[in-house]
Structures are given as C-alpha cells and as structure tokens.
Design a protein around this motif. Structure first.
Motif, short mmCIF file in Angstrom:
data_model
loop_
_atom_site.label_atom_id
_atom_site.label_comp_id
_atom_site.label_asym_id
_atom_site.label_seq_id
_atom_site.Cartn_x
_atom_site.Cartn_y
_atom_site.Cartn_z
N PRO A 61 0.81 -1.03 0.15
CA PRO A 61 0.01 -0.26 -0.17
C PRO A 61 0.89 1.29 -0.05
CG PRO A 61 0.01 -0.81 2.19
CD PRO A 61 0.53 -1.96 1.25
N ASP A 62 1.94 1.28 0.29
CA ASP A 62 2.87 2.28 0.37
C ASP A 62 4.08 1.93 -0.49
OD1 ASP A 62 5.23 3.99 0.94
OD2 ASP A 62 4.87 4.05 3.08
N THR A 63 3.86 2.93 -1.88
CA THR A 63 4.65 2.50 -3.08
C THR A 63 6.00 2.94 -2.76
OG1 THR A 63 2.69 3.27 -4.27
CG2 THR A 63 4.97 3.39 -5.33
N TRP A 64 6.31 3.82 -1.75
CA TRP A 64 7.89 4.20 -1.86
C TRP A 64 8.68 2.93 -1.06
CZ3 TRP A 64 11.86 6.39 -3.62
CH2 TRP A 64 12.99 6.26 -2.97
N ASN A 65 7.81 2.56 0.05
CA ASN A 65 8.40 1.41 0.83
C ASN A 65 8.50 -0.03 -0.02
OD1 ASN A 65 8.82 0.19 3.45
ND2 ASN A 65 7.31 -0.94 2.93
N ILE B 103 8.46 -4.63 -13.77
CA ILE B 103 9.44 -3.57 -13.49
C ILE B 103 8.49 -2.21 -13.97
CG2 ILE B 103 11.69 -2.30 -14.06
CD1 ILE B 103 12.98 -5.03 -13.79
N GLU B 104 8.07 -2.43 -15.34
CA GLU B 104 7.24 -1.44 -15.76
C GLU B 104 6.07 -0.90 -15.04
OE1 GLU B 104 5.60 -0.20 -20.37
OE2 GLU B 104 6.03 -2.22 -19.66
N ARG C 235 3.77 3.11 -11.48
CA ARG C 235 2.98 3.35 -10.32
C ARG C 235 3.74 4.48 -9.38
NH1 ARG C 235 1.80 -0.61 -5.26
NH2 ARG C 235 0.69 0.71 -4.01
N GLY C 236 5.24 4.22 -9.47
CA GLY C 236 6.07 5.22 -8.83
C GLY C 236 6.10 6.62 -9.29
N VAL C 237 6.24 6.68 -10.65
CA VAL C 237 6.10 7.89 -11.11
C VAL C 237 4.53 8.57 -11.02
CG1 VAL C 237 6.42 9.27 -13.51
CG2 VAL C 237 7.97 7.55 -12.78
N SER C 238 3.65 7.98 -11.45
CA SER C 238 2.31 8.42 -11.24
C SER C 238 1.87 8.82 -9.79
CB SER C 238 1.16 7.41 -11.91
OG SER C 238 1.14 6.29 -11.07
N GLU C 239 2.33 8.27 -8.93
CA GLU C 239 2.02 8.62 -7.64
C GLU C 239 2.98 9.71 -7.07
OE1 GLU C 239 1.46 5.19 -4.77
OE2 GLU C 239 -0.06 4.40 -6.18
N GLY C 240 3.90 9.91 -7.91
CA GLY C 240 4.79 11.07 -7.48
C GLY C 240 5.96 10.64 -6.43
N VAL C 241 6.21 9.34 -6.23
CA VAL C 241 7.41 9.04 -5.43
C VAL C 241 8.62 8.81 -6.10
CG1 VAL C 241 5.81 7.92 -3.79
CG2 VAL C 241 6.80 6.60 -5.50
N LEU C 242 8.54 8.88 -7.22
CA LEU C 242 9.95 8.66 -7.93
C LEU C 242 10.06 9.98 -9.03
CD1 LEU C 242 9.81 4.90 -9.44
CD2 LEU C 242 11.22 5.88 -7.81
N ARG C 243 11.21 10.26 -9.13
CA ARG C 243 11.24 11.61 -9.98
C ARG C 243 10.89 11.17 -11.54
NH1 ARG C 243 17.73 12.86 -9.67
NH2 ARG C 243 17.24 14.10 -11.62
N PRO C 244 10.24 12.22 -12.29
CA PRO C 244 9.54 11.77 -13.25
C PRO C 244 10.50 11.45 -14.62
CG PRO C 244 9.42 14.15 -12.78
CD PRO C 244 9.98 13.48 -11.52
#
Length: 225
Positions: free
Chosen positions: A92-96, A140-141, A146-155
C-alpha cells in the motif's frame, strides 16, 4: 554402482508426486547456489546431489549437465526478483515497496557470493531466461509507472534505469562484501535519495570505506580474476 547405473535405476522408479518433485528441484538449486558460492562453478552434479541430500539420479532427471543447472539457478533468481516486484506492487506504500525491492537486490548479491559468477557464465538468450526476464520486465514497468504516477519517483526516471540501479547495487555488493560487509547499503541510501521525487535527503547510516578496505577489496578482486 556407477553414476550412469544410478541414473538409469532412479529413472525407472515411479514418478514422484508433483509437490515432491518441486521440493527436490528447489533443494537441488539451493545446494548448487551454496556450492557455487563456496567452491566456484566447477562442482559436479554428484557434488550437488550429495550436498542436497538427494539421489544423483534425481539431479540428472532435472538437469542433464552443469550448464543446465547453472541456468536453472539463475532462472530461479529471476523468479525470486519477480516475487519481490509483485510484493512491491501489492504494497500500500509505493515508496516502501521500492525500498524493499532495492534492498532485496543488494541483500541477494551480498548473501550469495556465487551469483555474480553465475550471471557471467549463463547464456542470457536461453529461452527459459528470456521468458523469466520478460515477466520481470513487465513487473518493473508496473512498479515504475506506479512510482512516477504517484509522485514518489522523479519523473525523469525511466523503466530501463532499473537495470542500471540493480547492476550498480550488485556490483558494489560483489566487490566489497568480503572486505567491508554491508558497504552496499551506503550506496543504496545514496541511490534512493537520488531517485526520490520530493528531493529529501536522509542521513547516511553506513560509513564510507577506509583506504585499507578499498585496497583489500581491490586485492580480493584481482585474486578472483
């Protein structure tokens, strides 16, 4: 009784239950990984059978030769990575989920000293490996999107960057673990800070290598070439 006779004898026995066969396959692969780490890739299938506690025919029934076993070890590693990717997607925690995934990659390379040799030896175009990689690439894709769309990974981060991230972690773990255990975690922390979308920086919890540790790591690497 010769090895060939043992193989013929065991192949005439009734086929084991599917669950038993899978357990034996995993025991063989675990034993091979252990021996590869201890003694290199030149161990025999008989050595692996003894270490796994199974009959030699059980090993030959699964793997015709050592190269097939080496390939099997790598495919199983890819399946394990895929399992971690799936867990990252389900978190539930994308960054984690991303942190857990990257940590696993470092831990697996640091804890399995024979894996780097396996990766250099196998044919990466083999069908089983290609199939496992396709599945892993798809996961991986999904993690990346998910990381980019949720704003946890740099775009700016691309899906293909994950290959480089994993390779860097694998390399530092392989090179330093025997002389400066856990050093790879320092570079994991730096890597994670560099890909965060919010730009926050966290204190490094692992010290840098000393000059003595660097020299020892360089000497150890020369001895393995």
């Amino acid at each position: 009784m010769t090895t060939a006779d043992q193989v013929r004898t065991e192949r005439t026995e009734a086929r084991p239950l599917r669950a038993d066969a899978e357990r034996n396959r995993l025991r063989i692969i675990a034993a091979a990984r252990d021996l590869f780490a201890q003694r290199g890739l030149e161990v025999t299938l008989d050595d692996v059978a003894a270490h796994a506690g199974v009959g030699v025919g059980t090993v030959y029934r699964r793997f015709d030769n050592r190269d097939q076993l080496i390939e099997g070890v790598f495919v199983e590693h890819l399946h394990e990575v895929a399992t971690r990717l799936t867990a990252a997607l389900e978190s539930p925690d994308t960054w984690n989920g991303v942190v857990t995934l990257f940590t696993y990659v470092g831990e697996s390379m640091a804890g399995d000293r024979g894996l780097a040799s396996v990766m250099m030896r196998i044919d990466h175009t083999a069908p089983a490996i290609e199939t496992a990689k396709l599945s892993m690439t798809s996961l991986i894709e999904q993690v990346h999107q998910r990381g980019v769309s949720e704003g946890v990974l740099r775009p700016e981060i691309e899906r293909t960057d994950f290959f480089a991230f994993f390779t860097m972690l694998s390399s530092i773990a392989e090179v330093t673990e025997s002389t400066a255990p856990g050093t790879w975690r320092r570079y994991l922390e730096l890597m994670l800070d560099s890909i965060r979308a919010d730009g926050t920086r966290h204190p490094l919890t692992v010290p840098a290598m000393t000059d003595e540790q660097i020299r020892a790591a360089q000497a150890a690497r020369c001895r393995t070439r």
